[in-house]
Design an enzyme around this catalytic site. Sequence first.
Site, mmCIF file in Angstrom:
data_model
loop_
_atom_site.group_PDB
_atom_site.id
_atom_site.type_symbol
_atom_site.label_atom_id
_atom_site.label_comp_id
_atom_site.label_asym_id
_atom_site.label_seq_id
_atom_site.Cartn_x
_atom_site.Cartn_y
_atom_site.Cartn_z
ATOM 1 N N GLY A 340 72.709 34.051 17.411
ATOM 2 C CA GLY A 340 73.970 34.664 16.999
ATOM 3 C C GLY A 340 74.477 35.754 17.931
ATOM 4 C CD GLU A 393 68.652 41.184 15.665
ATOM 5 O OE1 GLU A 393 69.518 40.288 15.585
ATOM 6 O OE2 GLU A 393 67.499 41.033 15.240
ATOM 7 C CG ASP A 394 73.284 38.199 15.093
ATOM 8 O OD1 ASP A 394 72.268 38.880 14.808
ATOM 9 O OD2 ASP A 394 73.382 36.993 14.795
ATOM 10 C CG ASP A 397 71.372 40.854 5.550
ATOM 11 O OD1 ASP A 397 71.422 41.751 4.714
ATOM 12 O OD2 ASP A 397 71.718 39.693 5.306
ATOM 13 C CE LYS A 425 75.534 41.055 5.588
ATOM 14 N NZ LYS A 425 75.202 39.692 5.114
ATOM 15 C CG PHE A 446 76.931 34.866 4.723
ATOM 16 C CD1 PHE A 446 75.577 35.153 4.779
ATOM 17 C CD2 PHE A 446 77.453 33.974 5.632
ATOM 18 C CE1 PHE A 446 74.759 34.556 5.715
ATOM 19 C CE2 PHE A 446 76.649 33.367 6.572
ATOM 20 C CZ PHE A 446 75.303 33.659 6.610
ATOM 21 C CB VAL A 447 80.262 38.558 8.119
ATOM 22 C CG1 VAL A 447 80.698 39.593 7.113
ATOM 23 C CG2 VAL A 447 78.974 38.986 8.782
ATOM 24 C CG ASP A 453 75.001 30.056 12.051
ATOM 25 O OD1 ASP A 453 74.430 31.159 12.066
ATOM 26 O OD2 ASP A 453 74.440 29.009 11.690
ATOM 27 N NE ARG A 459 75.401 29.303 16.075
ATOM 28 C CZ ARG A 459 74.444 30.089 15.589
ATOM 29 N NH1 ARG A 459 74.588 31.397 15.625
ATOM 30 N NH2 ARG A 459 73.353 29.588 15.059
HETATM 31 P P1 IMP Z 1 67.597 40.225 8.483
HETATM 32 O O1 IMP Z 1 66.226 39.813 8.901
HETATM 33 O O2 IMP Z 1 67.800 40.053 7.000
HETATM 34 O O3 IMP Z 1 68.007 41.579 8.939
HETATM 35 O O4 IMP Z 1 68.605 39.161 9.044
HETATM 36 C C1 IMP Z 1 68.809 38.995 10.342
HETATM 37 C C2 IMP Z 1 69.384 37.656 10.689
HETATM 38 O O5 IMP Z 1 69.945 36.973 9.542
HETATM 39 C C3 IMP Z 1 70.529 37.875 11.610
HETATM 40 O O6 IMP Z 1 70.075 37.905 12.959
HETATM 41 C C4 IMP Z 1 71.419 36.687 11.320
HETATM 42 O O7 IMP Z 1 71.008 35.579 12.071
HETATM 43 C C5 IMP Z 1 71.203 36.393 9.872
HETATM 44 N N1 IMP Z 1 72.252 36.997 9.023
HETATM 45 C C6 IMP Z 1 72.125 38.038 8.175
HETATM 46 N N2 IMP Z 1 73.283 38.299 7.545
HETATM 47 C C7 IMP Z 1 74.185 37.397 8.024
HETATM 48 C C8 IMP Z 1 75.578 37.173 7.771
HETATM 49 O O8 IMP Z 1 76.242 37.848 6.974
HETATM 50 N N3 IMP Z 1 76.136 36.146 8.473
HETATM 51 C C9 IMP Z 1 75.463 35.369 9.360
HETATM 52 N N4 IMP Z 1 74.155 35.556 9.619
HETATM 53 C C10 IMP Z 1 73.515 36.561 8.967
#
Ligand code: IMP
Length: 479
Positions: A340, A393-394, A397, A425, A446-447, A453, A459
């Site tokens: 991402g 990082e994109d 979350d 987030k 969710f974005v 994606d 994407r």
């Molecule tokens: P985390 O481990 O929960 O912090 O999530 C990280 C990964 O989850 C990110 O690198 C994204 O690939 C995916 N992700 C989390 N939230 C979103 C969202 O709102 N849209 C798309 N991908 C997300």
Amino acid sequence: MGKQLAGFNLALSRITDLLNSDQKPVEKLESMIGICSQSLGIRGCSLMLLDAQKKRLVHMVARGLSERYLRKGFVEVDRSLPEVMEGKVVKVADVATDPRVQFRDLAAEEHIVSIIGVPVKLKGEVVGSLRAYCRTRREFTQAEEAFLMTVANLVAFVLETARLTVEQRRTVETAAPSEIPSTISSSLRPSVFAHPSEEEFAHLLDFYQIDWVYEPRSFPIEWKDGKVSEMFTPDFYLPTLGLYVEMTTLKPGSTKDKKHKIRRLREIYPEVNVKLLARRDYDRLLAKYGHGPLAGSKTKGIGRILFSPEQIQARVRLLAREISEDYEGRRPLMVGVLRGVFCFMADLMRYLNVPVEMDFMAISYYGSQAGSAVRITKDLDLNPEGRHIILIEDIVDTGLTLAFVLAHLRSRRPASLAVCTLLDKKVNRLADVTVTYSGFEVPDEFVVGYGLDFNEEYRNLPFIALLRENQGDTRIDKA
Ligand code: IMP
């Protein structure tokens, strides 16, 4: 006396039959506790296990005790029959006056008069406590004590075999078994979750090898006429993160109610760390990987645009300026976690005015066929040792992915390690990770777009937007 001994013999023979049965470990323990209460002719029994920090006891199974009593709160190891943790048997003849009982008032309300607690030892180490509760004053006899000690040993046997099977399975499935934590609480799972999302969340925690306990404790949050009138039971406790997690539901008004309860909880128990995780957003994340209740659901396209291409470029330029100032005179190594991140990283690099190098990493994602635990599927090509790394990082979350990647990078001894994310987030954060540079804070929705994606779609959008919900979904489209 002879009759009682015969009763104990019969009980132990029933228990050994059980051990040899194909019941699940939790079912075995439940039956054992039941047999125990029956043969002692008492109100109830419980089995509590030590949490990962070895500070608290968590109820694993119980018989004859009310929900309210069981959820009275964590039993602190040094405040509740403390000598049990030293391997001793503790007998409390009068609960109302004995300072070794932590929740004396609640025990009285439950009509408990006497308690006996015996240690559950695994290879010489105390891992929990088996307790028996009486409605009438009772001086427990030597024979009763010996019977309970034998049951405690058999409980330890069940725990050990349960753990072995879990560990054997994981060893086969994962690339790095040595990193697997093996606290006992994680090897025994509740048979029923209140909602499929909770079960899915438990699987996700397993994937990231984070210990959890389901509905571990109820906190009194309202009182009426001196009695507790309202309790709040968070869905999960994550001992290694010291965090309670409550998931929102989709019922109208319920999120508001939960927010209110969490506010009360924080007021009354400021030491308690609790997070509200947006179930909807989380279900979307799982669905993206083909899991959870929304898996396979189609979206109706794009909803509200959160950030236009111009807004994104302006923010990325500012981030680049900040990074360039901070890294003046150095040559940082920018590391992107695929996939991402590619749009953001490509733009960010072009706005920087310090020399940089770049590399990429990829990790297995939840639900991939590659194994049941998170692992690195593509490591760095360049050597990060002694380098100033900026991890790009994109979106951050829950922070679980980031925490895993950071731990890996730290182990490779960089000179410094910073994190730059386009989107943050924060409301969904579980792991305590430090983000040095952050583009935009986003709500618990969710974005997609600009590299992000949903099911590999969207994407290529030049902006960042919310997903538009399909008909079956109850949340109102905010577009
Ligand atoms: P985390 O481990 O929960 O912090 O999530 C990280 C990964 O989850 C990110 O690198 C994204 O690939 C995916 N992700 C989390 N939230 C979103 C969202 O709102 N849209 C798309 N991908 C997300």
